[in-house]
Design an enzyme around this catalytic site. Structure first.
Site: not given
Ligand code: NAP
Ligand code: 3JM
Length: 332
Positions: A129, A242
């Site tokens: 992000c 952010h």
């Molecule tokens: P979050 O609110 O904690 O949501 C996590 C999601 O992943 C929930 O739907 C959760 O399902 C699911 N999940 C977790 N463990 C799982 C598993 N073993 N199998 C299937 N589903 C699972 O987190 P978030 O902020 O949405 O972020 C999720 C991910 O997106 C981060 O970890 C990161 O990798 C990525 N992210 C990317 C960006 C970006 O691209 N810029 C920004 C923020 C995050 P449940 O409801 O069942 O727990």
């Molecule tokens: C933003 O280990 C993890 O799954 C970290 C998850 C995570 C990430 C990531 O590394 O994918 C949480 C929040 C990010 C990201 O966008 O890099």
């Protein structure tokens, strides 16, 4: 028009829910939408186009009829399930850091490096992000006068950590205002009424992984490994949006007036810079506007090629879900 079977992996999360909303807002041509998460939330429902869709538990056969999968369930889920989806013929847009630096995986911000998209082999990575909003803001400068050096400090909202962190800030704020001891679960320290100079894990060089993502991803997206970049990433007690303070040194000089004119014409950027009327980008404005907002533009006082600015964007939308859906739109 063709319609596609789309899966959202991590549909119940902060990013996943935003993806479902944006697919609807932007009228993505969907035949079937499949919502996937862990066993914890299987059976829950999420509203999509006036229908309650049941969330299913992610498993190895989840991708059998899926054309496009948007992953946002963390890097370990992506490492395990993205290869399974790709083997199945599904095109994956992955929001985690799992494949971003893989040389066979394009890392795409449509406004910046759309040309790299065609190199994909089934996986397209969505940048972090903080990287997305910075490269959108700096690309017009890179194109106009070149960039030698970037120094960025981030002020990142808790929604970037996910749904549990949003709850933690709300609960701790309430506990503190009611003279109770704040309960800490997600962050290593109290986040309410505090600032943590620590996002993701520390690496051996003293930087955090979040800071190194900003450095490596920016170089990859700009296709320029020579730009000097340093970053400090901090978590602030803000729910959404952010903010970034960026200092940069350009190769050639550019006036602030010229830069403002360029920004006024650039799609995806909103210039909010009227200091006489106290107008500058605010984190809360990112709940209204999808554009990357830029303000506080000024020449550095010590370096003729130096420019300072303040950049704000919605981390869940342009910083994650919206960028991913824009990539999906370009693919189809
Ligand atoms: P979050 O609110 O904690 O949501 C996590 C999601 O992943 C929930 O739907 C959760 O399902 C699911 N999940 C977790 N463990 C799982 C598993 N073993 N199998 C299937 N589903 C699972 O987190 P978030 O902020 O949405 O972020 C999720 C991910 O997106 C981060 O970890 C990161 O990798 C990525 N992210 C990317 C960006 C970006 O691209 N810029 C920004 C923020 C995050 P449940 O409801 O069942 O727990
Ligand atoms: C933003 O280990 C993890 O799954 C970290 C998850 C995570 C990430 C990531 O590394 O994918 C949480 C929040 C990010 C990201 O966008 O890099």
């Amino acid at each position: 028009m063709n319609k596609f079977n789309v899966a959202v992996v991590g549909a119940t999360g902060a990013v996943g829910r935003e993806m479902v909303k944006i697919l609807d807002e932007r009228k993505f041509p969907i035949k079937d939408l499949v919502l996937l998460a862990s066993e914890r939330s299987a059976g829950e429902t999420i509203n999509f186009r006036k229908k309650e869709l049941e969330v299913q538990e992610l498993n190895t056969s989840s991708f059998e009829d899926i054309d496009i999968a948007l992953f946002s369930a963390g890097s370990s889920v992506s490492k395990k399930f993205v290869p399974i989806a790709v083997k199945n013929g599904t095109i994956v847009i992955d929001n985690s850091s799992a494949f971003r630096m893989d040389s066979h995986v394009p890392l795409i911000v449509p406004e910046v490096n759309l040309g790299d998209l065609k190199k994909h082999n089934g996986i397209i990575a969505n940048p972090n992000c903080s990287t997305i909003q910075m490269v959108v803001a700096l690309k017009p400068i890179l194109d106009e006068v070149g960039i030698n050096r970037i120094i960025v400090s981030t002020y990142q909202s808790v929604s970037g950590t996910g749904k549990d962190a949003i709850d933690e800030l709300a609960e701790q704020s309430s506990q503190i205002l009611n003279n109770k001891k704040p309960v800490r679960k997600v962050y290593p320290h109290q986040i309410a009424f505090n600032i943590l100079p620590h996002i993701d894990v520390f690496e051996n060089n003293g930087y955090t992984k979040e800071e190194m993502k900003l450095i490596h991803e920016t170089k990859k997206i700009f296709g320029n490994s020579k730009i000097k970049i340093t970053a400090t990433a901090a978590r602030v007690p803000v729910f959404y949006g952010h903010s970034e303070s960026v200092y940069l040194e350009t190769k050639k000089q550019i006036t602030i007036k010229k830069l403002k004119n360029i920004y006024l014409k650039t799609k995806g950027i909103k210039l909010v810079d009227d200091i006489d009327n106290s107008k500058y980008p605010l984190a809360i404005m990112s709940e209204i506007y999808d554009d990357v907002m830029i303000g506080r533009l000024r020449k550095d006082l010590t370096e003729p090629n130096g420019i300072n600015m303040w950049i704000v964007a919605n981390n869940l939308r342009k910083g994650a879900a919206l960028n991913a859906v824009q990539i999906a739109e370009l693919l189809i």
